[in-house]
Design an enzyme around this catalytic site. Structure first.
Site, PDB file in Angstrom:
ATOM      1  N   LYS A   1       5.519  -4.808   3.673  1.00  0.00           N
ATOM      2  CA  LYS A   1       5.246  -6.154   3.083  1.00  0.00           C
ATOM      3  C   LYS A   1       4.930  -7.137   4.270  1.00  0.00           C
ATOM      4  O   LYS A   1       5.599  -7.124   5.229  1.00  0.00           O
ATOM      5  CB  LYS A   1       6.609  -6.531   2.518  1.00  0.00           C
ATOM      6  CG  LYS A   1       6.587  -7.718   1.635  1.00  0.00           C
ATOM      7  CD  LYS A   1       8.060  -8.135   1.015  1.00  0.00           C
ATOM      8  CE  LYS A   1       8.574  -7.117  -0.029  1.00  0.00           C
ATOM      9  NZ  LYS A   1       9.498  -6.095   0.420  1.00  0.00           N
TER      10      LYS A   1
ATOM     11  N   ARG B   1      11.269   3.160   4.787  1.00  0.00           N
ATOM     12  CA  ARG B   1       9.976   2.507   5.112  1.00  0.00           C
ATOM     13  C   ARG B   1      10.143   1.562   6.249  1.00  0.00           C
ATOM     14  O   ARG B   1       9.099   1.583   6.967  1.00  0.00           O
ATOM     15  CB  ARG B   1       9.437   1.752   3.970  1.00  0.00           C
ATOM     16  CG  ARG B   1       8.123   0.907   4.239  1.00  0.00           C
ATOM     17  CD  ARG B   1       7.498   0.265   2.956  1.00  0.00           C
ATOM     18  NE  ARG B   1       7.206   1.082   1.794  1.00  0.00           N
ATOM     19  CZ  ARG B   1       7.744   1.148   0.779  1.00  0.00           C
ATOM     20  NH1 ARG B   1       8.941   0.431   0.502  1.00  0.00           N
ATOM     21  NH2 ARG B   1       7.528   2.274  -0.301  1.00  0.00           N
ATOM     22  N   TYR B   2      11.211   1.119   6.512  1.00  0.00           N
ATOM     23  CA  TYR B   2      11.439   0.117   7.613  1.00  0.00           C
ATOM     24  C   TYR B   2      12.542   0.688   8.402  1.00  0.00           C
ATOM     25  O   TYR B   2      13.512   1.352   7.731  1.00  0.00           O
ATOM     26  CB  TYR B   2      11.694  -1.326   7.205  1.00  0.00           C
ATOM     27  CG  TYR B   2      10.679  -1.917   6.249  1.00  0.00           C
ATOM     28  CD1 TYR B   2       9.490  -2.434   6.937  1.00  0.00           C
ATOM     29  CD2 TYR B   2      10.917  -1.871   5.099  1.00  0.00           C
ATOM     30  CE1 TYR B   2       8.676  -3.158   6.170  1.00  0.00           C
ATOM     31  CE2 TYR B   2       9.988  -2.561   4.195  1.00  0.00           C
ATOM     32  CZ  TYR B   2       9.060  -3.137   4.587  1.00  0.00           C
ATOM     33  OH  TYR B   2       7.903  -3.592   3.837  1.00  0.00           O
TER      34      TYR B   2
ATOM     35  N   CYS C   1      16.737   0.789 -16.668  1.00  0.00           N
ATOM     36  CA  CYS C   1      16.802  -0.633 -16.546  1.00  0.00           C
ATOM     37  C   CYS C   1      17.150  -1.123 -17.945  1.00  0.00           C
ATOM     38  O   CYS C   1      17.098  -0.481 -19.024  1.00  0.00           O
ATOM     39  CB  CYS C   1      15.611  -1.406 -16.085  1.00  0.00           C
ATOM     40  SG  CYS C   1      14.739  -0.855 -14.409  1.00  0.00           S
TER      41      CYS C   1
ATOM     42  N   ASP D   1       2.919  -6.342  -0.826  1.00  0.00           N
ATOM     43  CA  ASP D   1       3.307  -5.106  -0.471  1.00  0.00           C
ATOM     44  C   ASP D   1       2.103  -4.257  -0.437  1.00  0.00           C
ATOM     45  O   ASP D   1       1.362  -3.939  -1.399  1.00  0.00           O
ATOM     46  CB  ASP D   1       4.529  -4.481  -1.666  1.00  0.00           C
ATOM     47  CG  ASP D   1       5.765  -4.191  -1.110  1.00  0.00           C
ATOM     48  OD1 ASP D   1       5.852  -3.587   0.141  1.00  0.00           O
ATOM     49  OD2 ASP D   1       6.723  -4.263  -1.794  1.00  0.00           O
TER      50      ASP D   1
ATOM     51  N   CYS E   1       5.921  -3.757 -14.006  1.00  0.00           N
ATOM     52  CA  CYS E   1       6.736  -3.166 -13.059  1.00  0.00           C
ATOM     53  C   CYS E   1       6.172  -2.366 -12.225  1.00  0.00           C
ATOM     54  O   CYS E   1       5.104  -1.359 -12.824  1.00  0.00           O
ATOM     55  CB  CYS E   1       7.843  -2.363 -13.866  1.00  0.00           C
ATOM     56  SG  CYS E   1       8.948  -1.352 -12.794  1.00  0.00           S
TER      57      CYS E   1
END
Length: 363
Positions: A330, A104-105, A117, A323, A124
């Protein structure tokens, strides 16, 4: 439609037990009333359930609004979805060039090596993508993901997330770190995890050693939302990481009924700093399906940040961020990025100057 929490069954802290992953298991452990079972099963049909022994032991049976229980015990409110809620609220999908990578960046990528997890938070933002049975990258897929990183010289930071990367074995983690260490333009590997607070016994010397490369720097971003999560056992796990030279930052989600008051946030951020963890982000709740009952308004979040400013140490001040839905990035929730739209919503400006309508979708 909330769940009444009761006293967990007695447990032997010296015996490591598997997380509770079924609705019946929650009732059997005394974490929910038997009368709630039909609702629990409805929720579990859509969203994964898991509560570790560590978290079960922190639940206060005298508090019907226990902040630990609220984070992990399913509730009927999750069955309600608002029109603006999304399956992929932060837009991972459009920025995933190969399986397991989100780019994304420009200078950093997410590496999602695992989609499971030790616990499943009821709020979430990846709740429809993670859970038992979810795919973990196999050998060929991991090779492809690492090849993508190697081919993109602008990538300086790799963020291991998922799922929770610290659920992987030390051997598997060491393999990934070693391979990243061999890519010359990668300077940082960052681990996003809840393990030190929700399953601290997993933070063994072997796991700590596996996180460190020979050349690249390792950082860890700890997800913690309430000071009660930071008991002696969790602080011991954190200390093992910090003492090994791994810097720790934290991210906290602003959650209605859990930490949406200045006293709780202050106590939580102070507890983190005392544990040598620097509060980094306070997240506005994402627009994940079935989570409206957790979200505060942005006005409430900004007011809380104003209460903290000045009266609480600067070490305890995270950046309050959103976000932007759709994968636009963000941004801090300050006047530089946020403005009322005149119709009860907001206009958010992304890091590249794009403007996006945003509706809070709260209950």
């Amino acid at each position: 439609m909330g769940i009444t929490v009761r006293q967990p069954a007695p447990r032997n802290a010296s015996i490591r037990t598997a997380p509770i992953r079924t609705s019946a298991g929650l009732v059997e452990a005394g974490l929910a009333e038997a009368t709630a079972l039909p609702v629990l099963e409805q929720v579990a049909a859509s969203f994964a359930v898991s509560v570790t022994d560590q978290m079960a032991g922190l639940i206060d049976p005298t508090d019907p609004n226990d902040p630990v229980a609220r984070q992990f015990i399913p509730a009927g409110e999750e069955l309600r979805t608002t029109p603006g809620e999304l399956a992929d609220p932060i837009g991972d999908g459009p920025h995933s060039p190969v399986k397991g990578i989100v780019h994304r960046y420009r200078d950093r990528v997410l590496l999602k090596a695992v989609n499971v997890c030790p616990v499943y938070c009821r709020f979430c933002f990846r709740r429809e993508m993670v859970g038992p049975g979810s795919e973990t990258l196999d050998g060929a897929e991991l090779d492809t993901a690492l090849a993508y990183i190697a081919e993109h010289e602008e990538v300086w930071e790799v963020i291991l997330t998922g799922g929770d990367p610290l659920i992987l074995s030390p051997r598997r983690l060491a393999e990934i770190v070693t391979r990243l260490d061999a890519i010359p333009h990668v300077g940082i590997v960052r681990f996003h995890t809840r393990v030190p607070v929700v399953d601290p016994d997993r933070v063994t010397p072997e796991l700590v050693a596996a996180l460190k490369g020979k050349r690249i720097a390792s950082w860890l971003m700890l997800h913690a939302n309430h000071w009660r999560e930071l008991d002696d056992t969790a602080r011991g796990a954190i200390a093992r990481l910090v003492d090994a030279g791994i810097p720790l930052l934290s991210q906290t989600v602003l959650l209605k009924g859990v930490n949406d008051d200045a006293e709780t946030l202050t106590r939580t951020f102070r507890a983190l700093v005392q544990a040598r963890v620097k509060p980094h982000y306070l997240h506005q709740g994402d627009l994940a399906k079935g989570t409206a009952h957790f979200r505060t308004t942005i006005q409430r979040g900004r007011a809380l940040m104003r209460e903290l400013r000045g009266d609480v140490s600067g070490l305890c001040q995270p950046t309050y961020v959103l976000d932007i839905p759709g994968g636009h990035g963000k941004v801090p929730l300050t006047a530089d990025y946020l403005a009322p739209d005149g119709e009860g919503g907001w206009t958010v400006t992304d890091p590249r100057g794009g403007r996006h309508a945003y509706s809070e979708e709260v209950e």
